[in-house]
Enzyme design. Structure first.
Site, mmCIF file in Angstrom:
data_model
loop_
_atom_site.group_PDB
_atom_site.id
_atom_site.type_symbol
_atom_site.label_atom_id
_atom_site.label_comp_id
_atom_site.label_asym_id
_atom_site.label_seq_id
_atom_site.Cartn_x
_atom_site.Cartn_y
_atom_site.Cartn_z
ATOM 1 N N GLU A 188 10.897 27.687 -53.641
ATOM 2 C CA GLU A 188 12.079 28.319 -53.218
ATOM 3 C C GLU A 188 13.226 27.277 -53.224
ATOM 4 O O GLU A 188 13.979 27.213 -52.287
ATOM 5 C CB GLU A 188 11.898 29.150 -51.857
ATOM 6 N N GLU A 486 16.600 37.219 -51.683
ATOM 7 C CA GLU A 486 16.582 37.248 -50.374
ATOM 8 C C GLU A 486 17.649 36.017 -49.903
ATOM 9 O O GLU A 486 18.329 36.290 -48.714
ATOM 10 C CB GLU A 486 15.344 37.015 -49.734
#
Ligand code: NOJ
Ligand code: CA
Length: 691
Positions: A188, A486
């Site tokens: 990520e 997110e």
């Protein structure tokens, strides 16, 4: 007929019935090549060649495309904890080549019909003094190269503990590259764009541009019972990298049972950036589907009780702001059923969220919270024709999850739930294990197999990277392993260039659950409520795109489970939502119309179940005008188009929600569509037959 090593071995398109002849010929090749210890294999049609050779008993390879060296002399082999090294004192026992061509059909995906066409060189090596054997397989496709190791069965030992895989990738210059750090627990990250020499350690895919004409991406295929590979800068040569496997807690990289086959090391090579995206080589290097009945496997769009938790409006755990209540879920079911959204994810439905991220996540996957009436929800969802998606957040506590896993999947089956999102957000247990090590690679696979036994599709978060196993296990639908939406909720977010890099890096590996579709990009609509709930700093978080770009991402980022991620109230009465209602998730074919890594990309995909085409075009922070040639349309047919574009003066920063919807009446093969993309903007187009 005699072959001299170094000549092109197999002519293009050799019919399969000549296969046995090829093998006979190759025995001759093996005999005469033995003296030189040098073997070459070329692609069926492209000017792409791999050389394998021994130098003083050490194995090496090179890759050359169109007379340009892509990978210079690079080492191969292994070092072990419990065996002598397999990287020297070799001689060639035998080498054979073969040619392979087949067509196969993907049950779902970006491309329905796939051709698997390659020439293969198999080299069997022997170290006579140590009585060791190592086999190497090189497959050369028109769009790249894959190679793997095989350690055959041995009478004296049944296992091997790998401490180093010596595969090197020695590149030829300080090429511009796109990469993320080699974190053993997460992918990520935002991508770095730097010369190769600035990489110390990177997770794959690593993509680079070689000169003006070649685009190359290094990754792996069919990662099974092995550790994930990273690239680590070598001490020498200058632009050299080696395979760096994620270790077990005791430092061993792979604990292998013999015979062992490694994953394929993959080198995708294309003349355009889009060529990388259109390549199916990674899928081709995987085994065919081995699941029996996959009638439950169905791509779908979904909405979710999800974003509310990330922006601080709701909580996963039960309490006054609990998101997963029966009432809220019914609201989402109503929305999905009236807007052509087939699925609904509900996070925070089960007991145990109080312990998440506490260092000891203990959840219960068979007990809903008291305010979540699963029986009633299932009844209501069925009545409304909406499929529920389960959620298992393990927090990285593997023993806890493995103990409950069987019951957890039985529970899904008993409730007629055919999809689950899994999660591994948190510190890994057992301690010292990594998300990308062999232990977890095996765990993730076990979950896929167990899920199939209960007829459940998987969407894995904090996963191991995709390596094409969806071909073998078509219930392995999508996964995170990406810095997704997110991050915009609780960090400084994802800049506009992120979306123009991902298609040429992470998405080459396989589908991603990025979760596009935030319309309230400024997080304004619930501002007053959030003001009381989150800090001033968090209140400033936002999505760094225009609304039109959010639509375009539904085409540009492929996911067979594709989320429309905003709160459903933010979609109500929004004309742009029509595009999300209509866009498919299962495609007949995919074409990349243009693209420059980090700058812009346009992808056109044809629906698998109709004659409609969908186009998505996205740009980085620069505005751009692009001409899109519609050569993909059927000759003689007439089409109409709906174009969802950035509005006048739209800008991701200052005017992100401005968009317009245009229609075009007569579009044919060869027509051109002019699009204007705002800074950080995009365009989404639906093209459909006129009659
Ligand atoms: C991280 C996942 O990426 C996210 O989608 C999920 O909501 C949380 N973990 C909680 O499971
Ligand atoms: Ca995540």
């Amino acid at each position: 007929m005699k072959f001299t090593p170094g000549k092109r071995l197999l002519s293009s398109g050799r019919p399969m019935r000549l296969f046995t002849i090829a093998v006979v010929i190759l025995t001759t090749f093996t005999m005469c090549a033995r003296q030189t210890n040098h073997y070459k294999i070329t692609a069926p049609e492209a000017q792409l060649r791999v050389d394998f050779f021994l130098q003083e008993g050490k194995p090496y390879y090179t890759v050359v495309k169109d007379q340009q060296m892509v990978i210079d002399t690079s080492s191969l082999g292994y070092r072990f904890n419990d065996l002598p090294a397999m990287d020297k004192n070799f001689e060639v026992l035998e080498a054979n080549t073969s040619s392979h061509e087949e067509n196969w059909t993907q049950p779902w995906g970006e491309e329905k019909h796939i051709t698997n066409h390659y020439n293969e060189l198999k080299v069997q090596l022997k170290n006579p003094a140590e009585d060791l054997r190592l086999n190497l397989y090189f497959r050369v496709f028109n769009d790249g190269v894959g190679f793997r190791y095989e350690i055959p069965r041995h009478e004296a030992f049944q296992k091997a503990e790998i401490i180093e895989e010596k595969t090197a990738f020695n590149f030829t210059g300080d090429h511009p590259s796109w990469w993320i750090p080699g974190d053993p627990d997460s992918y990520e990250y935002l991508y770095n764009e730097t010369p190769l020499s600035k990489i110390d350690s990177a997770n794959t895919p690593v993509t680079f541009k070689r000169g003006q004409e070649l685009y190359v991406s290094i990754h792996e295929a069919a990662l099974t019972d092995y550790a994930g590979m990273r690239l680590r800068k070598s001490r020498a040569p200058r632009y050299g990298f080696t395979s760096d496997l994620v270790p077990w807690p005791d430092g061993i990289k792979v604990k292998a049972e013999l015979p062992m086959r490694s994953p394929w090391r993959t080198i995708q090579i294309a003349e355009t950036p889009g060529g990388l995206i259109e390549s199916n080589m990674i899928l081709n290097l995987n085994e065919p589907n081995k699941l029996d009945d996959i009638s439950y496997v169905k791509p779908m769009k979904y909405v979710g009780i999800w974003w509310g938790m990330h922006i601080g409006l709701n909580t996963w755990k039960a309490g006054p702001r609990h998101g997963a209540t029966t009432e809220n879920t019914k609201k989402y079911i109503d929305f999905a059923s009236t807007h052509n959204i087939q699925g609904l994810l509900v996070e925070g439905w089960n007991k145990g969220w109080e312990s998440w991220l506490s260092g000891n996540n203990e959840q219960n996957y068979t007990e809903p919270y008291n305010d979540y009436d699963l029986e009633e929800i299932m009844r209501y969802a069925e009545e409304k024709g909406v499929k529920m998606i389960g959620h298992h957040e393990t927090g990285g506590n593997i023993p806890m999850y493995e103990e409950q896993m069987e019951a957890a999947f039985q529970y899904l089956e008993d409730h007629n739930i055919h999809a689950v999102k899994t999660g591994y957000a948190g510190e890994m247990k057992p301690e010292g294990m990594h998300h990308h090590g062999q232990f977890m690679v095996n765990h993730y696979r076990q979950v896929v197999e167990l899920a199939h036994r209960h007829q459940v599709m998987i969407d894995a978060h904090e996963p191991i990277k995709p390596t094409g196993i969806r071909r073998t296990y078509p219930n392995m639908m999508t996964r995170e392993g990406i810095r997704g939406m997110e991050y915009n909720a609780w960090s400084k977010g994802n800049p506009p260039s992120h979306h123009t890099i991902l298609p040429f890096t992470r998405l080459l590996a396989g589908p991603a659950d990025y979760t596009p579709g935030i319309f309230d990009v400024l997080l304004e609509q619930q501002h007053n409520k959030r003001k009381k709930l989150v800090s001033k700093k968090e209140l400033k978080n936002r999505v760094h795109t225009t609304v039109a770009k959010q639509l375009a991402l539904f085409v540009v980022f492929y996911s067979p489970l594709q989320m429309a991620s905003d709160l459903v109230e933010n979609y109500e009465d929004h004309p742009a939502f029509r595009f999300i209602e209509q866009v498919p998730v299962d495609w007949e074919t995919t074409r990349v119309l243009n693209g420059e890594i980090g700058k812009y990309v346009t992808i056109a995909r044809k629906d698998r179940h109709s004659e409609e085409w969908y186009v998505g075009s996205v740009t980085n922070k620069k505005e751009r005008s692009l001409t899109l040639p519609c050569n993909f349309l059927e000759a003689g047919e007439h089409y109409k188009a709906e174009i969802y574009r950035d509005g006048k003066n739209a800008h991701w920063k200052s005017k992100p929600t401005s968009y317009a919807i245009d229609t075009v009446d007569d579009l044919r093969k060869g027509s051109e569509i002019e699009v204007q993309l705002a800074p950080g903007g995009g365009t989404a187009i639906r093209i459909y037959p006129s009659d």
